[in-house]
Enzyme design. Structure first.
Site, PDB file in Angstrom:
ATOM      1  N   HIS A  14       0.874  -1.199   0.000  1.00  0.00           N
ATOM      2  CA  HIS A  14       0.000   0.000   0.000  1.00  0.00           C
ATOM      3  C   HIS A  14       0.901   1.236   0.000  1.00  0.00           C
ATOM      4  CE1 HIS A  14      -3.804   2.182   1.603  1.00  0.00           C
ATOM      5  NE2 HIS A  14      -2.939   3.091   1.192  1.00  0.00           N
ATOM      6  N   HIS A  16       1.577   5.350  -1.709  1.00  0.00           N
ATOM      7  CA  HIS A  16       1.236   6.525  -2.526  1.00  0.00           C
ATOM      8  C   HIS A  16       2.535   7.156  -3.016  1.00  0.00           C
ATOM      9  CE1 HIS A  16      -2.966   6.588  -1.009  1.00  0.00           C
ATOM     10  NE2 HIS A  16      -2.399   6.079   0.071  1.00  0.00           N
ATOM     11  N   LYS A 100      -9.195  -0.384  -6.273  1.00  0.00           N
ATOM     12  CA  LYS A 100      -9.299   0.224  -4.946  1.00  0.00           C
ATOM     13  C   LYS A 100     -10.655   0.882  -4.747  1.00  0.00           C
ATOM     14  CE  LYS A 100      -7.752   1.864  -1.014  1.00  0.00           C
ATOM     15  NZ  LYS A 100      -6.529   2.531  -0.588  1.00  0.00           N
ATOM     16  N   HIS A 137     -10.541   1.086   1.378  1.00  0.00           N
ATOM     17  CA  HIS A 137     -10.416   2.067   2.464  1.00  0.00           C
ATOM     18  C   HIS A 137     -11.709   1.920   3.262  1.00  0.00           C
ATOM     19  CE1 HIS A 137      -9.148   5.905   4.426  1.00  0.00           C
ATOM     20  NE2 HIS A 137     -10.401   5.788   4.808  1.00  0.00           N
ATOM     21  N   HIS A 175      -4.792  -0.640   5.636  1.00  0.00           N
ATOM     22  CA  HIS A 175      -4.470   0.153   6.834  1.00  0.00           C
ATOM     23  C   HIS A 175      -5.492  -0.012   7.973  1.00  0.00           C
ATOM     24  CE1 HIS A 175      -7.280   2.834   4.906  1.00  0.00           C
ATOM     25  NE2 HIS A 175      -6.425   3.551   4.224  1.00  0.00           N
ATOM     26  N   LEU A 220      -5.578   8.963   7.809  1.00  0.00           N
ATOM     27  CA  LEU A 220      -6.872   8.286   7.855  1.00  0.00           C
ATOM     28  C   LEU A 220      -6.686   6.831   7.473  1.00  0.00           C
ATOM     29  CD1 LEU A 220      -9.066  11.088   6.280  1.00  0.00           C
ATOM     30  CD2 LEU A 220      -9.168  10.229   8.645  1.00  0.00           C
ATOM     31  N   ASP A 248       1.253   2.548   3.535  1.00  0.00           N
ATOM     32  CA  ASP A 248       0.394   3.729   3.331  1.00  0.00           C
ATOM     33  C   ASP A 248       1.235   5.006   3.406  1.00  0.00           C
ATOM     34  OD1 ASP A 248      -1.875   5.238   2.827  1.00  0.00           O
ATOM     35  OD2 ASP A 248      -2.524   5.260   4.924  1.00  0.00           O
ATOM     36  N   ALA A 264      -4.472  14.634   5.475  1.00  0.00           N
ATOM     37  CA  ALA A 264      -4.267  13.332   6.123  1.00  0.00           C
ATOM     38  C   ALA A 264      -3.220  12.537   5.379  1.00  0.00           C
ATOM     39  CB  ALA A 264      -5.581  12.566   6.146  1.00  0.00           C
TER      40      ALA A 264
HETATM   41  N1  LIG Z   1      -3.923   7.547   4.638  1.00  0.00           N
HETATM   42  C1  LIG Z   1      -4.062   8.859   4.509  1.00  0.00           C
HETATM   43  O1  LIG Z   1      -4.275   9.537   5.500  1.00  0.00           O
HETATM   44  N2  LIG Z   1      -3.971   9.490   3.308  1.00  0.00           N
HETATM   45  C2  LIG Z   1      -3.842   8.886   2.018  1.00  0.00           C
HETATM   46  C3  LIG Z   1      -5.132   8.303   1.520  1.00  0.00           C
HETATM   47  C4  LIG Z   1      -5.516   6.997   2.185  1.00  0.00           C
HETATM   48  O2  LIG Z   1      -4.762   6.025   2.133  1.00  0.00           O
HETATM   49  O3  LIG Z   1      -6.600   6.910   2.776  1.00  0.00           O
HETATM   50  C5  LIG Z   1      -3.346   9.951   1.028  1.00  0.00           C
HETATM   51  O4  LIG Z   1      -3.431   9.712  -0.178  1.00  0.00           O
HETATM   52  O5  LIG Z   1      -2.855  10.987   1.463  1.00  0.00           O
HETATM   53 ZN   LIG Z   2      -3.300   5.053   1.499  1.00  0.00          ZN
HETATM   54 ZN   LIG Z   3      -7.038   4.938   2.771  1.00  0.00          ZN
END
Ligand SMILES: NC(=O)N[C@@H](CC(=O)O)C(=O)O
Ligand SMILES: [Zn+2]
Ligand SMILES: [Zn+2]
Length: 346
Positions: A14, A16, A100, A137, A175, A220, A248, A264
């Site tokens: 996971h 980004h 997703k 999510h 997560h 989150l 994450d 977040a």
């Molecule tokens: N985890 C987070 O708080 N933020 C993630 C989005 C997500 O995974 O929910 C993001 O893309 O910033």
């Molecule tokens: Zn995420």
């Molecule tokens: Zn998420």
């Protein structure tokens, strides 16, 4: 005391990476230690078709440092308009490993997400036929549901009925943050698994809220009370193949976090394996770190395990106050504190 720990190269299920100028830093941070990563599709606009996923993958690949064999495994963002044809095309094109589900409004860049699960039933049926897992999510978005209860309510209202309706669908609850989620996953069929982040293993809501509000712990689903942290530590170190690594890591520029309406997401990629090692060591479970980090996720996705290794070395490393992120900077998880492990560079 263990001083060195050699493990199969881990994967991040996971992640980004964002897009554009920041790819240089985000890709390098993950490519150093991880063999593969499941790349989240919540860009603006989101990655909703196989074509877009393939183009995004090419932009990522441009930034993989020489000598790294890092592979981005792409995902699609489900919307109310994701058809069965979009799903089968994604499978046929070969770059997409999962889809997703962001409930609309649940998290960063989720406004194009799904407004009601019935809307994606045809897509889910096509995912079963094409052996593509659903990544979730898992939070409801209703205003009247308390933010600390949103994961538990999502499980009761949406996930349990979904899993009943589609028992053959592979689902990763991303997560997880609560003991209820850990219990749900542990008690569900082998088709249900979960990822666990470093921040939810190392911290609880006191770290975020006592002695001043700490926006860099805000992600989150939000950090919960310490009994939930404890349950996640238990689940991650239990030896159950249903729980595996997904950082994450979700960078936001410093200014966007340190704001009257802060974003977040925690940026953890730069020290991910040190964070997990610290968490596992706190449970006297360093011997279970390898399976959590390098075996169970690959097995769940039906991927071969990596064949090379990394070596974690006990060493104190200062975490910088910030790191470069494109034209801006990002405050990493544990900024200004210390890591107790580092991955030996080869
Ligand atoms: N985890 C987070 O708080 N933020 C993630 C989005 C997500 O995974 O929910 C993001 O893309 O910033
Ligand atoms: Zn995420
Ligand atoms: Zn998420």
């Amino acid at each position: 005391m263990t001083e060195r720990l050699q493990i199969t190269r881990p994967d991040d299920f996971h992640l980004h990476l964002r897009d554009g100028k920041v790819l240089k830093e985000t890709v390098a941070a993950s490519a150093r230690d991880f063999g593969r990563a499941i790349i989240m599709p919540n860009l603006r606009p989101p990655v909703t078709t196989a074509q877009q996923a393939t183009e995004y993958k090419a932009r990522i690949n441009e930034h993989i440092p020489a000598g790294s064999a890092f592979q981005p495994l792409m995902t699609l963002y489900l919307t109310d308009n994701t058809t069965a044809a979009i799903v089968s095309e994604a499978k046929a094109m070969g770059d997409v490993y999962a889809l997703k589900l962001y409930p609309a409004g649940a998290t960063t860049n989720s406004d194009a997400g799904v407004t009601s699960l019935e809307k994606i039933f045809p897509a889910l049926e096509a995912m079963i036929d094409n052996h593509l897992p659903l990544l979730v999510h898992g939070e409801v978005t209703e205003n009247h549901i308390d933010i600390f209860d949103r994961e538990k309510v999502f499980i009761d209202r949406h996930l349990l009925p979904l899993v009943d309706r589609y028992p053959e669908l592979k689902v990763v609850m991303e997560h997880i943050t609560t003991k209820e989620a850990a219990q749900f996953v542990a008690g569900a069929s082998d088709n249900i698994a979960a990822t666990i982040t470093p921040q939810h293993l190392l911290y609880n809501r006191n770290h975020m809220l006592v002695g001043g509000i700490k926006p860099h712990f805000y992600c989150l689903p939000i950090l919960k009370r310490n009994i939930h942290q404890e349950a996640l530590l238990q689940a991650a170190t239990s030896g159950s193949p249903k729980f595996f690594l997904g950082t994450d890591s979700a960078p936001h520029a410093k200014g966007a976090k340190e704001s009257s309406c802060g974003c977040a997401g925690c940026f953890s990629a730069f020290g991910a394996m040190a964070f997990y090692a610290e968490a596992f060591e706190s449970m006297n479970a360093l011997n279970r770190l390898e399976a959590f980090s390098s075996h169970y996720g690959a097995d769940f996705y039906g991927l071969p395990r990596n064949t090379d290794t990394i070596t974690l070395v006990r060493q104190t490393v200062d975490v910088p106050a910030s790191l470069p992120l494109g034209d801006e900077e990002v405050v990493p998880l544990k900024a200004g504190e210390q890591l107790h492990w580092m991955v030996e560079s080869v």
